[in-house]
Design a protein around this motif. Structure first.
Motif, mmCIF file in Angstrom:
data_model
loop_
_atom_site.group_PDB
_atom_site.id
_atom_site.type_symbol
_atom_site.label_atom_id
_atom_site.label_comp_id
_atom_site.label_asym_id
_atom_site.label_seq_id
_atom_site.Cartn_x
_atom_site.Cartn_y
_atom_site.Cartn_z
ATOM 1 N N LEU A 46 0.465 -1.165 -0.495
ATOM 2 C CA LEU A 46 -0.066 0.277 0.433
ATOM 3 C C LEU A 46 0.669 1.722 -0.025
ATOM 4 N N LEU A 47 0.483 2.098 -1.394
ATOM 5 C CA LEU A 47 2.204 3.024 -1.319
ATOM 6 C C LEU A 47 1.417 4.458 -0.444
ATOM 7 N N GLY A 48 1.792 5.580 -0.128
ATOM 8 C CA GLY A 48 1.998 6.684 -0.218
ATOM 9 C C GLY A 48 0.860 7.066 1.148
ATOM 10 N N VAL A 89 -3.926 8.497 -7.893
ATOM 11 C CA VAL A 89 -3.093 8.778 -7.376
ATOM 12 C C VAL A 89 -2.987 7.366 -7.163
ATOM 13 N N LYS A 90 -1.470 6.482 -7.841
ATOM 14 C CA LYS A 90 -0.531 4.727 -7.464
ATOM 15 C C LYS A 90 -0.292 4.911 -6.346
ATOM 16 N N SER A 96 4.257 -14.007 -8.919
ATOM 17 C CA SER A 96 5.560 -14.395 -8.145
ATOM 18 C C SER A 96 6.316 -15.038 -9.120
ATOM 19 N N GLU A 97 5.374 -14.800 -10.540
ATOM 20 C CA GLU A 97 6.231 -15.065 -12.211
ATOM 21 C C GLU A 97 7.155 -13.859 -12.688
ATOM 22 N N GLY A 98 6.592 -12.845 -11.319
ATOM 23 C CA GLY A 98 7.438 -11.223 -11.563
ATOM 24 C C GLY A 98 6.541 -10.040 -12.559
ATOM 25 N N THR A 99 5.500 -10.351 -12.688
ATOM 26 C CA THR A 99 4.408 -9.606 -13.539
ATOM 27 C C THR A 99 4.084 -8.332 -11.912
ATOM 28 N N VAL A 100 4.518 -7.199 -12.507
ATOM 29 C CA VAL A 100 4.258 -6.076 -11.506
ATOM 30 C C VAL A 100 3.021 -4.845 -11.825
ATOM 31 N N LEU A 101 1.905 -4.937 -10.849
ATOM 32 C CA LEU A 101 0.756 -4.504 -11.311
ATOM 33 C C LEU A 101 0.363 -3.757 -10.222
ATOM 34 N N ASN A 102 0.205 -1.790 -10.415
ATOM 35 C CA ASN A 102 -0.966 -0.559 -10.157
ATOM 36 C C ASN A 102 -2.131 -0.603 -10.230
ATOM 37 N N TYR A 103 -2.183 -0.016 -8.835
ATOM 38 C CA TYR A 103 -3.888 -0.231 -8.920
ATOM 39 C C TYR A 103 -3.633 1.768 -8.677
ATOM 40 N N ALA A 143 -13.798 0.755 8.738
ATOM 41 C CA ALA A 143 -13.055 -0.426 8.105
ATOM 42 C C ALA A 143 -13.380 -1.038 6.847
ATOM 43 N N TYR A 144 -13.038 -0.774 5.861
ATOM 44 C CA TYR A 144 -13.470 -1.094 3.916
ATOM 45 C C TYR A 144 -12.635 -2.553 3.710
ATOM 46 N N GLU A 145 -13.766 -2.664 2.555
ATOM 47 C CA GLU A 145 -13.081 -3.788 1.908
ATOM 48 C C GLU A 145 -13.060 -3.784 0.855
ATOM 49 N N MET A 146 -11.470 -4.254 -0.381
ATOM 50 C CA MET A 146 -12.384 -4.038 -1.974
ATOM 51 C C MET A 146 -11.652 -5.356 -2.798
ATOM 52 N N LYS A 147 -12.321 -5.320 -3.214
ATOM 53 C CA LYS A 147 -12.477 -6.284 -4.333
ATOM 54 C C LYS A 147 -11.684 -6.091 -5.701
ATOM 55 N N MET A 148 -10.632 -6.892 -5.798
ATOM 56 C CA MET A 148 -10.151 -6.248 -7.382
ATOM 57 C C MET A 148 -9.364 -7.291 -7.863
ATOM 58 N N ARG A 149 -9.225 -7.047 -9.696
ATOM 59 C CA ARG A 149 -9.396 -8.770 -10.171
ATOM 60 C C ARG A 149 -7.544 -8.106 -10.503
ATOM 61 N N LEU A 150 -6.750 -9.302 -10.578
ATOM 62 C CA LEU A 150 -5.705 -9.029 -11.198
ATOM 63 C C LEU A 150 -4.935 -9.731 -12.668
ATOM 64 N N GLY A 151 -4.851 -8.532 -12.884
ATOM 65 C CA GLY A 151 -4.487 -8.963 -15.333
ATOM 66 C C GLY A 151 -6.320 -9.037 -15.139
ATOM 67 N N LYS A 152 -5.759 -9.602 -16.600
ATOM 68 C CA LYS A 152 -6.976 -9.116 -17.199
ATOM 69 C C LYS A 152 -7.413 -10.856 -17.788
ATOM 70 N N ASP A 153 -8.794 -11.186 -18.589
ATOM 71 C CA ASP A 153 -9.336 -12.314 -18.340
ATOM 72 C C ASP A 153 -8.620 -11.814 -20.191
ATOM 73 N N LYS A 154 -8.618 -13.480 -20.879
ATOM 74 C CA LYS A 154 -8.235 -13.780 -22.677
ATOM 75 C C LYS A 154 -9.361 -14.553 -22.735
#
Length: 213
Positions: A113-115, A170-171, A178-185, A202-213
């Motif tokens: 978590l940044l900033g 802001v990022k 684990s295979e090295g890909t870096v994702l930013n939100y 307290a808050y919860e966020m659902k977040m999808r990592l990467g894309k569906d092909k």
């Protein structure tokens, strides 16, 4: 300073009531911060590495400013003060889901978590917090929450105080796979929540990592 062992709390030095009718100002906060003498200005530094857990970052407090230690006080029972701590910072939990861009064996290796704000000032008698004047930008390594019912769940959380990284455009989050890909939100232009993240919530966020092909 009070220390807990099993179900008993022991003070660093003996404390006595003046009488059963005189009111006293009683307040409490945890974790303990060395050298604090003013209950309205307790400086608390938020840990940046919460990978092992969020307990050391979870600033809590309670106050009763006119406490009378007699039987008519419901908060005084069997010679003990009943304390109900309130959380003073923000807890944010991310529930990650992978897109099929990633193979089954790929998982999250680190989430940051940044900033956020590195330091806050707690008014222990009022139960309020604010960013310290000398607060710096703090990146927090998130804690992975283990779920016995769903061992493959990618659930991460942190306890923090909002800073520049939680503002619109802001990022805010960096996830390394684990295979090295870096994702930013990046925080959307209308912000995370209406009115901004509120201390003590307290808050919860659902977040999808990467894309569906």
């Amino acid at each position: 300073k009070w220390t807990k062992a099993e179900n008993a709390w022991t003070p660093e030095k003996q404390m006595l009531w003046k009488s059963s009718t005189d009111a006293a100002q009683v307040y409490a906060y945890a974790p303990y911060v060395e050298g604090q003498t003013d209950p309205t200005k307790v400086e608390f530094t938020i840990p940046g590495d919460q990978a092992a857990g969020t307990l050391t970052a979870d600033l809590v407090s309670w106050a009763y400013l006119s406490f009378v230690p007699n039987s008519s006080n419901n908060n005084f029972q069997d010679g003990k003060i009943l304390i109900s701590f309130g959380h003073r910072l923000v807890k944010l939990t991310f529930n990650f889901e992978k897109g099929n861009q990633f193979a089954d064996g790929v998982t999250v290796s680190e989430a940051v978590l940044l900033g956020t704000s590195s330091k806050v000032v707690l008014n222990a008698t009022a139960g309020t917090v604010a960013a310290a004047s000398d607060a710096a930008s703090l990146d927090i390594k998130l804690h992975q929450v283990k779920d016995a019912q769903n061992p493959n769940a990618l659930k991460y959380e942190a306890v923090f105080f909002p800073g520049e990284g939680q503002k619109a455009g802001v990022k805010m989050l960096k996830v390394t796979m684990s295979e090295g890909t870096v994702l930013n939100y990046v925080v959307p232009s209308d912000g995370l929540v209406s009115g901004g993240l509120k201390a003590g919530s307290a808050y919860e966020m659902k977040m999808r990592l990467g894309k569906d092909k």
